[in-house]
Write a protein that holds these residues in place. Structure first.
Motif, PDB file in Angstrom:
ATOM      1  N   PHE A  51      18.294 -30.004  36.214  1.00 40.99           N
ATOM      2  CA  PHE A  51      16.925 -29.690  36.026  1.00 40.99           C
ATOM      3  C   PHE A  51      16.252 -29.695  37.437  1.00 40.99           C
ATOM      4  CE2 PHE A  51      12.696 -31.910  34.397  1.00 40.99           C
ATOM      5  CZ  PHE A  51      12.197 -30.620  34.442  1.00 40.99           C
ATOM      6  N   VAL A  52      16.681 -30.698  38.486  1.00 41.21           N
ATOM      7  CA  VAL A  52      15.955 -30.756  39.611  1.00 41.21           C
ATOM      8  C   VAL A  52      16.474 -29.575  40.493  1.00 41.21           C
ATOM      9  CG1 VAL A  52      16.537 -31.925  42.234  1.00 41.21           C
ATOM     10  CG2 VAL A  52      16.111 -33.227  39.900  1.00 41.21           C
ATOM     11  N   GLU A  53      17.778 -28.914  40.461  1.00 44.30           N
ATOM     12  CA  GLU A  53      18.292 -27.749  41.102  1.00 44.30           C
ATOM     13  C   GLU A  53      17.313 -26.479  40.346  1.00 44.30           C
ATOM     14  OE1 GLU A  53      21.998 -25.064  41.538  1.00 44.30           O
ATOM     15  OE2 GLU A  53      22.516 -26.752  40.229  1.00 44.30           O
ATOM     16  N   LYS A  54      16.841 -26.419  39.279  1.00 45.40           N
ATOM     17  CA  LYS A  54      16.098 -25.530  38.845  1.00 45.40           C
ATOM     18  C   LYS A  54      14.590 -25.534  39.547  1.00 45.40           C
ATOM     19  CE  LYS A  54      18.247 -23.865  34.535  1.00 45.40           C
ATOM     20  NZ  LYS A  54      18.546 -23.622  32.990  1.00 45.40           N
ATOM     21  N   LEU A  55      14.100 -26.642  39.753  1.00 46.35           N
ATOM     22  CA  LEU A  55      12.823 -26.870  40.016  1.00 46.35           C
ATOM     23  C   LEU A  55      12.728 -26.531  41.688  1.00 46.35           C
ATOM     24  CD1 LEU A  55      11.740 -30.208  38.554  1.00 46.35           C
ATOM     25  CD2 LEU A  55      10.791 -28.152  38.215  1.00 46.35           C
ATOM     26  N   THR A  56      13.794 -26.903  42.347  1.00 44.19           N
ATOM     27  CA  THR A  56      13.808 -26.609  43.780  1.00 44.19           C
ATOM     28  C   THR A  56      14.229 -24.967  44.171  1.00 44.19           C
ATOM     29  OG1 THR A  56      16.231 -27.348  43.864  1.00 44.19           O
ATOM     30  CG2 THR A  56      14.718 -28.895  44.634  1.00 44.19           C
ATOM     31  N   THR A  57      14.921 -24.529  43.140  1.00 46.98           N
ATOM     32  CA  THR A  57      15.155 -23.067  43.205  1.00 46.98           C
ATOM     33  C   THR A  57      13.848 -22.313  43.328  1.00 46.98           C
ATOM     34  OG1 THR A  57      17.212 -23.056  42.230  1.00 46.98           O
ATOM     35  CG2 THR A  57      16.503 -21.154  42.213  1.00 46.98           C
TER      36      THR A  57
END
Length: 311
Positions: A51-57
């Protein structure tokens, strides 16, 4: 004053499990039978990291705090219930219904934000209300229309009306009060948090109108949303059970707007609802199945919006 932010605080869990203290009035929680607690925690961590990776992307600034292994804080993954951050440099601290959730409040969060250059001028601390058995669980209980100066609150054991009015007076919001219900074994019971049945975006609102049983209250909520220029996207109680109300609009790269939700919420939406949302912003969704089942919360609950200004 902005309605959305590009900065989010999130807490990575270390002891995530179904919290027996919150299950008494969070009817969305379910025990995962035959799954070891360690496995539940590992799955939750994987979902969190993805989830964090999707947000930072998409360009969202995510400040990740690691939970404290020594504390019994199974719901630490939902920080928006105990803290809120405001543009005027004020931080709100909130009284929590479950005793083990009170351990989630951590002063080192202030240090982390100040180290990153955010300015904290004042702290409004409502936590003493716990001694009287009164609760108001942050932006789980409060939905803030920052631009139009309105706060929406569905009353429940976790959202006391007097405390809500006190918050509105302190932060200068107009209070919109109602009760939202869900059917549990044939009985209508209050939904534990407002942000489960309602999401406020810049130009639209996703809301389960059929959960507001009182017709006057329903009409009043609708009137306030329309007065504020929100397009209404009505969802069903069944969609609420898939966390379709538990969404948050954020800003990403180049100030682009995104509506963040779980994959379960996204799958429950109709084509027409998706079309209406994508007129206003893009959708980003991530699988949060374990977190939703055991925690009874979803994407919105995991994100504490940071509206503090930098020095």
């Amino acid at each position: 004053m902005q309605h959305t932010t590009d900065t989010i605080l999130m807490v990575r869990p270390v002891n995530f499990r179904m919290n027996e203290q919150t299950a008494v009035n969070n009817y969305y929680q379910t025990a995962m039978k035959g799954v070891l607690p360690e496995t539940v925690n590992v799955k939750a961590q994987q979902e969190f990291d993805n989830f964090v990776e999707k947000l930072t992307t998409i360009g969202v600034q995510v400040i990740v705090i690691n939970d404290n292994e020594k504390l019994d804080t199974p719901d630490s993954i939902f920080p928006n219930n105990w803290i809120s951050f405001h543009e005027n440099g004020t931080v709100g601290l909130y009284p929590m219904f479950a005793e083990n959730r009170r351990l989630e409040r951590r002063e080192d969060v202030f240090d982390v934000l100040e180290e990153k250059g955010f300015v904290i001028n004042d702290v409004l601390d409502y936590t003493s209300a716990e001694e009287e058995g009164l609760f108001l669980e942050g932006t789980g209980s409060l939905l803030l229309d920052r631009v139009n100066g309105k706060a929406y609150c569905a009353l429940s054991a976790r959202a006391d009306e007097d405390l809500f009015i006190e918050f509105c007076e302190d932060f200068d919001y107009f209070p919109v009060v109602f009760t939202a219900y869900q059917t549990v074994e044939g009985e209508r019971k209050p939904i534990y948090h407002t942000n489960v049945m309602m999401c406020l975006a810049e130009n639209f609102a996703v809301i389960c109108l059929e959960s507001i049983d009182d017709k006057k209250e329903r009409k009043q909520v609708l009137q306030h949303l329309k007065e504020s220029g929100k397009e209404i996207i009505s969802i069903t109680e069944s969609q609420v059970e898939h966390f379709a109300g538990n969404m948050l609009q954020v800003r990403g790269i180049n100030d682009e707007l995104f509506l963040i939700m779980s994959s379960s919420a996204h799958q429950s939406l109709t084509g027409s609802q998706i079309n209406t949302i994508t007129k206003h912003c893009k959708i980003v969704h991530s699988s949060l199945d374990t977190i939703e089942a055991c925690g009874g919360g979803s994407a919105r609950c995991m994100m504490a919006e940071v509206f503090l200004l930098k020095a």
